[in-house]
Design a protein around this motif. Structure first.
Motif, PDB file in Angstrom:
ATOM      1  N   PHE A 149       4.687  -3.794  -1.075  1.00 37.89           N
ATOM      2  CA  PHE A 149       5.434  -4.131  -2.288  1.00 37.89           C
ATOM      3  C   PHE A 149       6.678  -4.961  -1.972  1.00 37.89           C
ATOM      4  N   ALA A 150       7.189  -4.849  -0.721  1.00 32.93           N
ATOM      5  CA  ALA A 150       8.366  -5.634  -0.339  1.00 32.93           C
ATOM      6  C   ALA A 150       7.978  -7.024   0.149  1.00 32.93           C
ATOM      7  N   GLY A 151       6.676  -7.285   0.229  1.00 33.42           N
ATOM      8  CA  GLY A 151       6.210  -8.595   0.672  1.00 33.42           C
ATOM      9  C   GLY A 151       6.347  -8.806   2.157  1.00 33.42           C
ATOM     10  N   ARG A 152       6.428  -7.734   2.918  1.00 34.68           N
ATOM     11  CA  ARG A 152       6.561  -7.837   4.370  1.00 34.68           C
ATOM     12  C   ARG A 152       5.199  -7.615   5.037  1.00 34.68           C
ATOM     13  N   SER A 153       5.122  -7.958   6.293  1.00 37.94           N
ATOM     14  CA  SER A 153       3.886  -7.756   7.049  1.00 37.94           C
ATOM     15  C   SER A 153       3.597  -6.251   7.166  1.00 37.94           C
ATOM     16  N   PHE A 154       2.364  -5.874   6.911  1.00 36.49           N
ATOM     17  CA  PHE A 154       2.029  -4.439   6.954  1.00 36.49           C
ATOM     18  C   PHE A 154       0.748  -4.181   7.768  1.00 36.49           C
ATOM     19  N   GLY A 155       0.342  -5.147   8.577  1.00 40.22           N
ATOM     20  CA  GLY A 155      -0.892  -4.994   9.351  1.00 40.22           C
ATOM     21  C   GLY A 155      -0.854  -3.817  10.312  1.00 40.22           C
ATOM     22  N   PHE A 156       0.247  -3.693  11.057  1.00 37.75           N
ATOM     23  CA  PHE A 156       0.363  -2.586  12.020  1.00 37.75           C
ATOM     24  C   PHE A 156       0.371  -1.239  11.299  1.00 37.75           C
ATOM     25  N   GLU A 157       1.109  -1.158  10.181  1.00 35.03           N
ATOM     26  CA  GLU A 157       1.213   0.093   9.428  1.00 35.03           C
ATOM     27  C   GLU A 157      -0.150   0.497   8.853  1.00 35.03           C
ATOM     28  N   LEU A 158      -0.882  -0.491   8.283  1.00 36.82           N
ATOM     29  CA  LEU A 158      -2.192  -0.191   7.696  1.00 36.82           C
ATOM     30  C   LEU A 158      -3.189   0.230   8.775  1.00 36.82           C
ATOM     31  N   THR A 159      -3.184  -0.490   9.879  1.00 35.00           N
ATOM     32  CA  THR A 159      -4.102  -0.138  10.976  1.00 35.00           C
ATOM     33  C   THR A 159      -3.814   1.263  11.502  1.00 35.00           C
ATOM     34  N   THR A 160      -2.522   1.578  11.674  1.00 32.05           N
ATOM     35  CA  THR A 160      -2.137   2.911  12.149  1.00 32.05           C
ATOM     36  C   THR A 160      -2.582   3.983  11.171  1.00 32.05           C
ATOM     37  N   THR A 161      -2.385   3.738   9.878  1.00 34.91           N
ATOM     38  CA  THR A 161      -2.780   4.712   8.851  1.00 34.91           C
ATOM     39  C   THR A 161      -4.278   4.985   8.901  1.00 34.91           C
ATOM     40  N   LEU A 162      -5.075   3.915   8.991  1.00 34.55           N
ATOM     41  CA  LEU A 162      -6.526   4.078   9.019  1.00 34.55           C
ATOM     42  C   LEU A 162      -6.986   4.819  10.279  1.00 34.55           C
ATOM     43  N   LEU A 163      -6.372   4.493  11.409  1.00 35.21           N
ATOM     44  CA  LEU A 163      -6.747   5.168  12.657  1.00 35.21           C
ATOM     45  C   LEU A 163      -6.397   6.655  12.613  1.00 35.21           C
ATOM     46  N   LEU A 164      -5.236   6.983  12.050  1.00 38.77           N
ATOM     47  CA  LEU A 164      -4.855   8.397  11.920  1.00 38.77           C
ATOM     48  C   LEU A 164      -5.798   9.119  10.961  1.00 38.77           C
ATOM     49  N   LEU A 165      -6.161   8.445   9.864  1.00 41.58           N
ATOM     50  CA  LEU A 165      -7.083   9.054   8.900  1.00 41.58           C
ATOM     51  C   LEU A 165      -8.436   9.311   9.549  1.00 41.58           C
ATOM     52  N   PHE A 166      -8.939   8.344  10.312  1.00 39.98           N
ATOM     53  CA  PHE A 166     -10.214   8.527  11.006  1.00 39.98           C
ATOM     54  C   PHE A 166     -10.128   9.677  12.015  1.00 39.98           C
ATOM     55  N   THR A 167      -8.987   9.793  12.685  1.00 34.69           N
ATOM     56  CA  THR A 167      -8.809  10.871  13.671  1.00 34.69           C
ATOM     57  C   THR A 167      -8.929  12.231  12.998  1.00 34.69           C
TER      58      THR A 167
END
Length: 673
Positions: free
Chosen positions: A55-73
């Motif tokens: 929503f802030a228009g900033r890069s969020f690739g690392f945050e999204l990837t981390t979230t998905l990996l934690l969810l999969f774990t």
């Protein structure tokens, strides 16, 4: 119930497990596993940062990837437990098919009223006729019948149940094939054997075992230690001029805590109970299976466990001047109307030995065995009598008929007993003819199994009512460590207490009411399903096949459970050590040149290092699910050797694998990103 093809059944199990895994993402459910609960909380936090950056228009690739990996774990960890539970539910479904809308013929003052099975209460007396289903658990008080128990045990062969003995127990949902019985209900609705069994295999009532609880506490403590370590990293990074945002911190925390064993621990416990059930043994708790793995002493009845229990004729031994053909002819004549296994084995031995035997007489009077006479035989038309029985009984009979007892008979009888057999003496109206040697045949493979248990540190003790000479011969042939001869039920209880007083854990098997005190005292008590209600209630395991030798298999199942848990715990903790030395230097190498020397892996960047570790973390759990469910292969070896192998394979392997895998994933990420 229609049996599904294996591949279709596995697909259904996996589908059910996948749905269960999503349901377990509920924080209230996840809180029971401290390690994975921390990962789930981290998932929510990184998801929040992902949305905030979006929503802030900033890069969020690392945050999204981390979230998905934690969810999969988290999901993979839940999936491991769910697969084990789904298999249990599949078994429960087949058991539930045995519970149907049954009717019962309840006897009240000799009147027969038909009621629904769920109206029956403990103490009701029920009549069941041929072709009807048994409506509730109970004990037969009148009659004898053959029963199809395949709905519960999976064994298609009918079993014999009768009143007045230790094989009087019946289970609700099974079918009466022949005969008519009356039984007394021993369980109220909702508390029957099938009800308890279904609850256990579904995992709904599974409680953590003491070792599992202790390991959970240890993992929670390690998680707290790593939380404290990660909390101290931001000020350290700030001091060294390196920046660490909150997503990076959470990723580091998840990489360092023992997620592998935390995710697989529940699945290992459930799978252990499922393996017991696959052997047709119902453990009343996971603790019983686990304790079976710690057993020091096995108390085993000779009959039915070490031997088949049916004594078989193995030799014809003439006495004095008697020729063997005369002895065989007399033995065969006395056995034509002998319905016992011993009598049938005499005919089988004569046939297999190629002896010429007399035809069955058509006008003879048969002498049936009775408790008073303790012999059986035949009286021919010419008034010739042939009898067989125990040595002392035949000697009394011979004296009453003025027949001389040869001096060599006593030595022959003792020789048979000394070799582990039971002597049956055969006599005619004129003379003592000889001895039939009956042998209680040892089950094949028993000696090898005892040797396997001995290698695992388990001491075996045979308990029998035989005389010391016979008991000693069988004990030596079977390969047990010790034996107790001429044992009474109270001797079992005394031996168990003596072993326990020495700090040892004891397991035993039993089926009768007189076995109940010893079953209750033993650390693992395996009760026979065919036995009395008192025995089934006293034991903490019930064998649906009523095979006393099953106790040996349960010890191996328990040991496999403990070894699997130990191996995967070692592997998980070794993983954590490796990940710590792989990631921390990579994160701080750029800001602190002194640490750069420790960054021997040369990972592409701090972000790449953390993501590589997270990917490894997420993938290692599903990779180990088959091992957690199947169990580590059990090999007969001492505890010291087992520990050494464990450290070499799972300890050293757990240290090396993360370095190799993280480096490989980092190389792939450097190409892709």
């Amino acid at each position: 119930m229609t049996k599904l093809p294996l591949n279709l059944l596995e697909k259904q199990i996996m589908g059910t497990a996948a749905k269960l895994a999503f349901k377990k993402l509920n924080p209230q459910t996840a809180a029971s596993n401290p390690v994975m609960f921390v990962v789930l909380i981290g998932t929510f936090i990184t998801a929040f940062f992902t949305l905030q950056h979006l929503f802030a228009g900033r890069s969020f690739g690392f945050e999204l990837t981390t979230t998905l990996l934690l969810l999969f774990t988290v999901w993979f960890a839940n999936f491991a437990e769910s697969v084990a539970e789904a298999r249990g539910r599949g078994q429960a479904a087949s058991l539930r098919s045995a519970k149907r809308a049954l009717k019962a013929h309840r006897l009240i003052k000799d009147c027969d009223e038909e009621v629904d099975a769920d109206q029956l209460r403990k103490g009701d007396r029920i009549r069941v006729s041929q072709g009807e289903h048994i409506p509730a658990d109970g004990e037969i008080v009148k009659g004898v019948a053959t029963i199809n128990e395949s709905a519960v045990t999976g064994e298609s062969a009918a079993v014999l149940r009768e009143a007045g003995g230790d094989r009087c127990g019946v289970i609700g949902g099974t079918k009466l094939l022949t005969g008519e019985i009356e039984f007394v209900v021993t369980a109220d609705p909702g508390h029957s054997f099938l009800d308890r069994m279904i609850g256990l295999v579904e995992g709904a009532k599974r409680q953590k075992t003491p070792n599992e609880t202790a390991l959970t506490v240890l993992l929670a403590a390690l998680t707290m230690v790593f939380i404290l370590v990660v909390i101290t990293l931001p000020p350290m990074a700030g001091f060294m001029g390196a920046g660490l945002d909150y997503t990076m911190l959470i990723a580091l925390l998840v990489c360092l805590i023992p997620t592998t064993i935390g995710g697989l621990l529940p699945a290992i416990g459930i799978a252990g109970m499922n393996r017991a059930l696959a052997a047709n043994v119902v453990a009343k708790s996971g603790k019983a299976v686990e304790v079976a793995g710690d057993i020091d002493t096995l108390l085993l009845d000779k009959t039915g466990t070490i031997t088949f229990g049916d004594r078989q004729a193995t030799r014809f031994l003439p006495v004095g001047n008697t020729i063997v053909e005369d002895l065989v002819s007399a033995a065969v004549l006395t056995s034509y109307e002998d319905p016992t296994p011993e009598g049938k084995s005499v005919l089988a031995l004569a046939d297999s030995g190629g002896y010429k035997v007399p035809e069955r007489p058509s006008n003879a009077d048969y002498i049936p065995f009775s408790a008073e006479t303790r012999l059986s035989g035949i009286s021919l038309a010419d008034r010739t009598i042939y009898v067989k029985g125990a040595s002392d009984t035949i000697q009394v009979w011979a004296e009453a008929h003025h027949i001389r007892v040869p001096n060599s008979l006593s030595a022959l009888v003792k020789d048979v007993a000394r070799n582990g057999g039971t002597p049956l003496v055969v006599a005619s109206s004129n003379q003592i003819l000889g001895v039939i040697a009956l042998t209680d045949v040892i089950k094949p493979g028993v000696a090898e199994r005892f040797a396997r248990l001995r290698a695992l540190g388990v001491r075996t003790v045979m308990v029998t009512g035989d005389n010391p000479i016979t008991a000693g011969v069988i004990a030596a042939e079977a390969g047990v460590d010790d034996f107790i001869a001429e044992a009474k039920p109270e001797d079992k209880l005394a031996l168990i207490r003596k072993e326990q007083a020495g700090g040892r854990l004891v397991a035993m098997v039993g089926d009768g009411t007189n076995d109940a005190p010893a079953l209750a005292q033993a650390d693992v008590g395996l009760a026979m399903n065919s036995g009395t209600q008192a025995a089934r209630e006293a034991g903490n395991m019930v064998d649906l096949d009523s095979d006393p030798a099953k106790l040996l298999a349960m010890v191996e199942v328990g040991k496999q459970l403990l070894i699997t848990r130990g191996a995967l715990t070692t592997f998980s903790l070794a993983n954590d050590v490796a990940k710590y030395f792989a990631i921390i230097p990579a994160v701080f190498a750029g800001a602190l040149p002194a640490i750069a020397a420790l960054d021997f892996m040369g990972l592409h960047s701090p972000v790449s290092a953390v993501l590589s570790a997270l990917i490894f973390n997420a993938l290692i759990i599903p990779a180990l699910i088959p091992l957690a469910l199947r169990g580590v292969k059990l090999r007969p070896m001492k505890a010291e050797q087992l520990l050494r192998n464990n450290m070499l394979v799972y300890g050293l392997g757990g240290v090396i694998l993360p370095f190799v895998a993280i480096k490989g994933i980092d190389l792939l990420l450097s190409v892709v990103v």
